[in-house]
Design an enzyme around this catalytic site. Structure first.
Site, mmCIF file in Angstrom:
data_model
loop_
_atom_site.group_PDB
_atom_site.id
_atom_site.type_symbol
_atom_site.label_atom_id
_atom_site.label_comp_id
_atom_site.label_asym_id
_atom_site.label_seq_id
_atom_site.Cartn_x
_atom_site.Cartn_y
_atom_site.Cartn_z
ATOM 1 N N LYS A 1 44.010 49.956 17.114
ATOM 2 C CA LYS A 1 42.209 50.031 16.294
ATOM 3 C C LYS A 1 41.478 51.679 17.776
ATOM 4 C CE LYS A 1 37.822 48.482 17.195
ATOM 5 N NZ LYS A 1 37.647 48.909 18.909
ATOM 6 N N ASN A 2 41.730 51.968 18.633
ATOM 7 C CA ASN A 2 40.528 53.107 19.550
ATOM 8 C C ASN A 2 40.774 54.108 18.527
ATOM 9 O OD1 ASN A 2 39.410 50.351 20.331
ATOM 10 N ND2 ASN A 2 39.329 50.664 21.890
ATOM 11 N N ARG B 1 30.368 51.282 16.285
ATOM 12 C CA ARG B 1 30.216 52.521 17.118
ATOM 13 C C ARG B 1 30.810 53.560 17.544
ATOM 14 N NH1 ARG B 1 27.503 51.797 21.426
ATOM 15 N NH2 ARG B 1 28.085 53.201 23.546
ATOM 16 N N CYS C 1 29.999 46.776 19.510
ATOM 17 C CA CYS C 1 30.010 44.914 19.869
ATOM 18 C C CYS C 1 28.952 45.320 21.269
ATOM 19 C CB CYS C 1 31.315 44.891 21.106
ATOM 20 S SG CYS C 1 32.552 44.335 19.867
ATOM 21 N N ARG D 1 25.407 49.862 26.336
ATOM 22 C CA ARG D 1 26.360 50.753 26.425
ATOM 23 C C ARG D 1 25.480 52.581 25.867
ATOM 24 N NH1 ARG D 1 30.539 48.453 22.311
ATOM 25 N NH2 ARG D 1 32.224 49.860 23.718
ATOM 26 N N PRO D 2 25.037 52.895 27.579
ATOM 27 C CA PRO D 2 24.028 54.460 27.420
ATOM 28 C C PRO D 2 25.410 55.187 26.935
ATOM 29 C CG PRO D 2 24.236 53.663 29.631
ATOM 30 C CD PRO D 2 25.423 52.387 28.350
ATOM 31 N N ILE D 3 24.913 56.549 26.200
ATOM 32 C CA ILE D 3 25.862 57.779 25.792
ATOM 33 C C ILE D 3 25.260 58.778 26.422
ATOM 34 C CG2 ILE D 3 26.732 56.891 23.360
ATOM 35 C CD1 ILE D 3 24.302 58.306 22.060
ATOM 36 N N ASP D 4 24.302 58.982 27.453
ATOM 37 C CA ASP D 4 24.235 60.061 28.652
ATOM 38 C C ASP D 4 25.110 60.716 28.563
ATOM 39 O OD1 ASP D 4 25.034 57.651 30.050
ATOM 40 O OD2 ASP D 4 24.566 58.744 31.501
ATOM 41 N N GLN D 5 27.004 60.358 28.894
ATOM 42 C CA GLN D 5 27.749 61.246 29.755
ATOM 43 C C GLN D 5 28.376 62.046 28.203
ATOM 44 O OE1 GLN D 5 28.603 61.491 32.843
ATOM 45 N NE2 GLN D 5 26.641 60.862 32.780
ATOM 46 N N ASP E 1 39.212 44.828 28.007
ATOM 47 C CA ASP E 1 39.446 43.973 26.517
ATOM 48 C C ASP E 1 39.356 43.046 26.012
ATOM 49 O OD1 ASP E 1 37.745 45.668 25.489
ATOM 50 O OD2 ASP E 1 39.203 47.553 23.909
ATOM 51 N N ARG F 1 37.519 43.728 12.616
ATOM 52 C CA ARG F 1 36.300 44.957 12.992
ATOM 53 C C ARG F 1 38.298 45.385 13.343
ATOM 54 N NH1 ARG F 1 32.664 45.448 16.906
ATOM 55 N NH2 ARG F 1 33.754 46.869 16.975
HETATM 56 C C1 UD1 Z 1 35.022 51.813 24.471
HETATM 57 C C2 UD1 Z 1 37.226 51.112 23.815
HETATM 58 C C3 UD1 Z 1 37.009 50.071 24.383
HETATM 59 C C4 UD1 Z 1 36.937 49.377 25.823
HETATM 60 C C5 UD1 Z 1 36.342 50.617 26.646
HETATM 61 C C6 UD1 Z 1 36.469 50.581 27.632
HETATM 62 C C7 UD1 Z 1 36.934 52.816 21.362
HETATM 63 C C8 UD1 Z 1 36.713 52.378 20.034
HETATM 64 N N1 UD1 Z 1 35.953 51.256 22.487
HETATM 65 O O1 UD1 Z 1 35.194 51.727 24.596
HETATM 66 O O2 UD1 Z 1 37.448 48.884 23.339
HETATM 67 O O3 UD1 Z 1 36.428 48.279 25.610
HETATM 68 O O4 UD1 Z 1 36.206 51.653 26.114
HETATM 69 O O5 UD1 Z 1 37.867 50.543 28.374
HETATM 70 O O6 UD1 Z 1 37.746 53.196 22.272
HETATM 71 N N2 UD1 Z 1 28.115 54.610 29.935
HETATM 72 C C9 UD1 Z 1 28.168 55.411 30.426
HETATM 73 N N3 UD1 Z 1 27.761 56.559 29.586
HETATM 74 C C10 UD1 Z 1 27.647 56.821 28.980
HETATM 75 C C11 UD1 Z 1 29.124 56.432 28.096
HETATM 76 C C12 UD1 Z 1 29.575 55.124 29.409
HETATM 77 O O7 UD1 Z 1 27.346 54.689 31.922
HETATM 78 O O8 UD1 Z 1 27.700 57.925 28.484
HETATM 79 C C13 UD1 Z 1 29.482 53.036 30.435
HETATM 80 C C14 UD1 Z 1 29.702 52.229 29.352
HETATM 81 O O9 UD1 Z 1 28.198 51.777 29.787
HETATM 82 C C15 UD1 Z 1 30.538 51.289 30.554
HETATM 83 C C16 UD1 Z 1 31.632 52.063 30.753
HETATM 84 O O10 UD1 Z 1 31.096 53.670 30.795
HETATM 85 O O11 UD1 Z 1 30.239 50.312 31.188
HETATM 86 C C17 UD1 Z 1 32.869 52.670 29.922
HETATM 87 O O12 UD1 Z 1 32.684 52.731 28.749
HETATM 88 P P1 UD1 Z 1 33.768 53.836 27.809
HETATM 89 O O13 UD1 Z 1 34.289 53.564 28.311
HETATM 90 O O14 UD1 Z 1 32.241 54.626 27.273
HETATM 91 O O15 UD1 Z 1 33.409 52.871 26.761
HETATM 92 P P2 UD1 Z 1 33.597 52.750 25.318
HETATM 93 O O16 UD1 Z 1 34.153 54.489 24.930
HETATM 94 O O17 UD1 Z 1 31.945 52.288 24.461
#
Ligand code: UD1
Length: 429
Positions: free
Chosen positions: A22-23, A93, A117, A122-126, A305, A397
């Site tokens: 899936k991912n 997402r 989920c 779940r920030p996207i700042d990075q 996961d 999903r």
């Molecule tokens: C992806 C996977 C999900 C898995 C997760 C961790 C997909 C579609 N989903 O989710 O199944 O559980 O990796 O292995 O591939 N974070 C920040 N800032 C950012 C981005 C992330 O602080 O800009 C934090 C998140 O809040 C979290 C951590 O980094 O605590 C890891 O998140 P991330 O690896 O980005 O997870 P996803 O890509 O959402």
């Protein structure tokens, strides 16, 4: 939403084939807008997230042709727009990966702030920090993220947190940027490597995927390619845990065991019998289970996961196990549901303490998210009596025919569709 009726107590046995990841699928699909030539993806899992992403691509104007159940051919010449529709985007997402790919190809993307989920904030700042470093202009207004750049330029970006999503998005953006991009402290997940392989097959120049540092030299255009999505390691882990929880004997076929080393090691520590062959894993749940301590980490650590599913297994181990969730803040929403089935679990911050050894009993429970849903399904298979699991759309999903596959191994699972309840609650006229 639909319900699953699960009758527990059967030992699962037999052979099951793992579907495509899936991912990985949701990361390679947005990459198709980067090319003007024919692209073919194989081994796509039959799950709602893939259907949604394909619908978004179609809505953007990508012509598609299905070739069998799991392969799709794309011919992305010119798109109609760069704004994926909100009603589709809110369902998944990973649609935010279109920020990276649309920005790279068209210099413009307008993507609604992502849902997905509920695992805490779940920030996207990075992601945004990286796009800005590559020269993108970013505006966030009324729930919409608008990105624009004449042409992205390569940059040196250090991620403050190891993020799968940010790594994918910045790779997608950087492949057609001017000059070199260096991404440091990136995620090393196999799905990142799969995306890099697809992009390189299209003509990109990406080195280092699977390590902490990815180096990308931008190219002016990308061409056609054919790619087979890797097997889903989380689905494979789900069947491994299902076999262990039910004291069963299951052969999981078409897996890459290397992707599951942390899970294999933990299962052995718990006392589960595991045999590994080049593309298959046999799991036998025999005898007493030992309590263990477990910490989730980015790959190659134990995957977050599978944490909810591992928690179900640990309810069967006699003694105290401790799980520390290091990846997401809010990933213990399954605990209250497991408690309804008789589990003895205490949560303190990022730690869950499990007093195992008492059998679970069937109960009405609700899937709060995708993996919590899968965990409750396994809990239902292990429990005494009947479990009625609600809100199971979360499971579809990300899992390809999970209930059918588990039923094929002898699990007693039946799906009741929403219409059934409507029909029953309708008064006769
Ligand atoms: C992806 C996977 C999900 C898995 C997760 C961790 C997909 C579609 N989903 O989710 O199944 O559980 O990796 O292995 O591939 N974070 C920040 N800032 C950012 C981005 C992330 O602080 O800009 C934090 C998140 O809040 C979290 C951590 O980094 O605590 C890891 O998140 P991330 O690896 O980005 O997870 P996803 O890509 O959402």
């Amino acid at each position: 939403m639909d319900k699953l009726i699960i009758r527990g107590g059967q030992r699962l046995s037999g052979k099951v084939k793992v579907s495509g990841s899936k991912n990985a699928a949701v990361a390679v699909l947005p990459a198709v807008v980067l090319s003007q030539d024919k692209l073919t993806l194989h081994n796509l899992p039959d799950i709602t997230d893939v259907h949604t992403m394909v619908s978004i691509l179609e809505d953007l104007g990508v012509p598609i042709r299905r070739r069998g159940a799991n392969s799709i051919e794309f011919r992305p010449s010119m798109l109609r727009g760069y704004t994926p529709p909100y009603d589709l985007v809110k369902k998944m997402r990973a649609s935010y990966y279109l920020m990276g790919s649309l920005l790279a190809r068209y210099g413009r993307a307008e993507v609604p702030i992502p849902g997905g989920c509920d695992l805490g904030p779940r920030p996207i700042d990075q992601h945004l920090k990286g796009f800005a470093a590559m020269g993108a202009n970013i505006e966030i207004e009324r729930g919409l993220i608008s990105l624009s750049a004449n042409r992205l330029r390569g940059a040196h970006i250090y991620l403050d947190v190891v993020s799968v999503g940010a790594t994918v998005n910045l790779m997608l953006a950087a492949v057609m940027a001017e000059g070199k991009t260096v991404l440091e402290n990136v995620a090393k997940e196999p799905e990142i490597v799969d995306l890099a392989n697809f992009l390189n097959a299209m003509g990109a120049s990406i080195k280092g995927a699977g390590t902490d540092v990815i180096r990308i030299t931008g190219v002016s255009e990308l061409g056609g390619a054919e790619h087979v999505v890797i097997p889903d390691r989380i689905e494979a882990g789900t069947f491994m845990l299902a076999a262990a929880i039910t004291g069963g004997d299951v052969v999981i076929d078409e897996v890459i065991p290397k992707h599951l080393e942390a899970v294999l090691a933990k299962l052995r520590e718990v006392g589960v019998d595991v045999e590994v062959e080049p593309e298959r894993i046999r799991v036998r749940g025999m005898g007493e289970l030992e309590p263990v301590d477990l910490k989730t980490f980015p790959y190659p650590g134990f995957p977050t996961d599978l944490q909810p599913l591992m928690m179900v297994l640990l309810t069967a181990a006699r003694g105290t196990s401790v799980i520390t969730e290091n990846v997401f803040d809010g990933r213990f929403r399954h605990v209250d549901e497991l408690k309804r089935m008789g589990a003895r679990i205490k949560v303190e911050g990022r730690t869950a303490i499990i007093e195992g050894g008492e059998p679970l009993s069937g109960a009405p429970v609700t899937a709060t998210d995708l993996r919590a849903g899968a965990a409750l399904m396994l809990a239902g298979l292990a429990a005494q009596g009947e479990t009625v699991l609600s809100d199971v759309e979360h499971i579809y999903r990300g899992y390809d025919h999970l209930e059918e596959k588990l039923a094929g191994l002898g699990g007693l699972i039946r799906r009741e569709r929403r219409d059934h309840y409507r029909a029953r609650s309708r008064k006769p006229v």
